[in-house]
Design a protein around this motif. Sequence first.
Motif, short mmCIF file in Angstrom:
data_model
loop_
_atom_site.label_atom_id
_atom_site.label_comp_id
_atom_site.label_asym_id
_atom_site.label_seq_id
_atom_site.Cartn_x
_atom_site.Cartn_y
_atom_site.Cartn_z
N LYS A 191 0.84 -1.20 0.00
CA LYS A 191 0.00 0.00 0.00
C LYS A 191 0.88 1.25 0.00
CE LYS A 191 -4.36 -1.13 -0.15
NZ LYS A 191 -5.28 -0.57 -1.18
N GLN A 192 0.38 2.33 -0.62
CA GLN A 192 1.18 3.53 -0.78
C GLN A 192 0.46 4.77 -0.26
OE1 GLN A 192 2.17 3.78 -4.94
NE2 GLN A 192 3.46 1.95 -4.90
N VAL A 193 1.26 5.74 0.16
CA VAL A 193 0.77 7.07 0.56
C VAL A 193 1.60 8.09 -0.21
CG1 VAL A 193 0.53 8.74 2.42
CG2 VAL A 193 0.02 6.32 2.84
N ALA A 194 0.92 8.97 -0.92
CA ALA A 194 1.61 9.92 -1.79
C ALA A 194 1.58 11.32 -1.18
CB ALA A 194 0.95 9.95 -3.17
N THR A 213 2.75 15.21 -2.50
CA THR A 213 3.28 16.07 -3.57
C THR A 213 3.42 17.48 -3.05
OG1 THR A 213 2.25 14.72 -5.29
CG2 THR A 213 2.89 16.97 -5.88
N VAL A 214 4.58 18.09 -3.27
CA VAL A 214 4.83 19.48 -2.91
C VAL A 214 5.07 20.24 -4.20
CG1 VAL A 214 6.29 21.08 -1.63
CG2 VAL A 214 5.80 18.80 -0.69
N THR A 215 4.24 21.21 -4.47
CA THR A 215 4.30 21.95 -5.73
C THR A 215 5.20 23.18 -5.62
OG1 THR A 215 2.34 23.26 -5.18
CG2 THR A 215 1.99 21.17 -6.34
N GLY A 216 5.55 23.74 -6.75
CA GLY A 216 6.32 24.97 -6.79
C GLY A 216 7.81 24.73 -6.66
N GLN A 217 8.56 25.83 -6.58
CA GLN A 217 10.02 25.75 -6.51
C GLN A 217 10.45 25.05 -5.22
OE1 GLN A 217 11.42 29.80 -6.97
NE2 GLN A 217 11.53 29.58 -9.18
N GLY A 218 11.31 24.06 -5.39
CA GLY A 218 11.78 23.30 -4.24
C GLY A 218 10.90 22.13 -3.88
N GLY A 219 9.88 21.87 -4.69
CA GLY A 219 8.96 20.78 -4.40
C GLY A 219 9.35 19.48 -5.06
N GLY A 220 8.39 18.57 -5.16
CA GLY A 220 8.64 17.28 -5.77
C GLY A 220 7.57 16.29 -5.37
N LYS A 221 7.78 15.03 -5.71
CA LYS A 221 6.84 13.96 -5.38
C LYS A 221 7.54 12.90 -4.53
CE LYS A 221 4.22 14.50 -9.71
NZ LYS A 221 2.93 14.93 -9.10
N TRP A 222 6.85 12.45 -3.49
CA TRP A 222 7.36 11.41 -2.60
C TRP A 222 6.28 10.36 -2.39
CZ3 TRP A 222 8.54 16.44 -2.30
CH2 TRP A 222 9.89 16.81 -2.15
N THR A 223 6.69 9.12 -2.20
CA THR A 223 5.75 8.04 -1.92
C THR A 223 6.28 7.17 -0.79
OG1 THR A 223 4.95 7.94 -4.21
CG2 THR A 223 4.59 5.99 -2.84
N ALA A 224 5.42 6.98 0.21
CA ALA A 224 5.72 6.02 1.28
C ALA A 224 5.02 4.71 0.93
CB ALA A 224 5.24 6.54 2.62
N ARG A 225 5.76 3.61 1.00
CA ARG A 225 5.22 2.30 0.66
C ARG A 225 5.34 1.38 1.87
NH1 ARG A 225 7.43 -2.49 -0.69
NH2 ARG A 225 6.23 -3.91 -2.05
N ARG A 226 4.25 0.67 2.15
CA ARG A 226 4.27 -0.27 3.27
C ARG A 226 5.08 -1.51 2.89
NH1 ARG A 226 3.24 -0.52 8.83
NH2 ARG A 226 3.39 -2.75 9.33
N ALA A 227 6.12 -1.78 3.65
CA ALA A 227 6.94 -2.98 3.47
C ALA A 227 6.72 -3.90 4.67
CB ALA A 227 8.41 -2.60 3.34
#
Length: 289
Positions: free
Chosen positions: A199-202, A204-218
């Motif tokens: 299962k995943q939790v997303a 996202t941080v927009t704008g300058q200095g942002g990006g996309k991250w995903t936490a995945r249950r292991a």
Amino acid sequence: MVTMSFTRWGPPIDVLPLFAREEQALLDVLTGLDAEQWASPTACTGWTVHDLAAHILGDKLGRLSRDRDDYRATAPRDGERFEAFIDRINDEWVVACRRLSPEVLFAMLVDSTSQIAEMFGRADLDAVGDPVSWAGDEPAPMWLDVAREYTEFWVHQQQIREAVGARMLDDPDFRGPVVDTFMRALPHTLRDIDARVGKQVAYTVTGQGGGKWTARRAAEGWELDRVAPTSRAPLASVTTDADTFWRLCTRNPADRARVTAEGDENVCAAVLGMTSIITSASAIDVGRA
């Protein structure tokens, strides 16, 4: 030193080139402040610009004393919680430094920063370091510990800039690593969320200095990666801009209307409650003693 894998916190961050630049930006702001501006209140309750500059200095001198000189003269009192200990010694230092002039504080900040940069420059960033409490109780990689140190200086500089009406230090070179570091609290934030492996939790941080991250249950818990989710239906998905994100993570005033949260309500609530600081009763503090 012993090295090991730290996959749960995602890919390493190297902030070493930023320490001198961030400090110079702070000195540029402090230069020329008048007495009224030095006495301006900040987002740290009860602390002025002078107090916050003294706090930054105390963090740097304390870090040099502990890590470079192996001098550890302070510890919690019997029965004293760690957060209360941090609050107490920070306040004791700030009160004592009220005897110092802005000129003295300024000179000591200049000297301590060059020493901090030199000390970290000799560190093995892949080695095992001290725990970063908001990212977990276990020992963390040195790169995360050093990155956390950078975030403290940057956030406190932002608070000083807000207090005196200076332009915020929002350039992506400076703010991006802060956002990236603060996101490393996500696996620890989700520790009590029970979910199937995969299962995943997303986030996202927009704008300058942002990006996309995903936490995945292991199998052993949640792990973070700096990628967009691969699942079409993440357990939860949160999006906000970079300015709102760092404020949420540090309990600074933030506009919740600029946050979008979708999916499981309990998971969204946990994510939005994420803090990348040591919470303290009377001051906002992103660091450690």
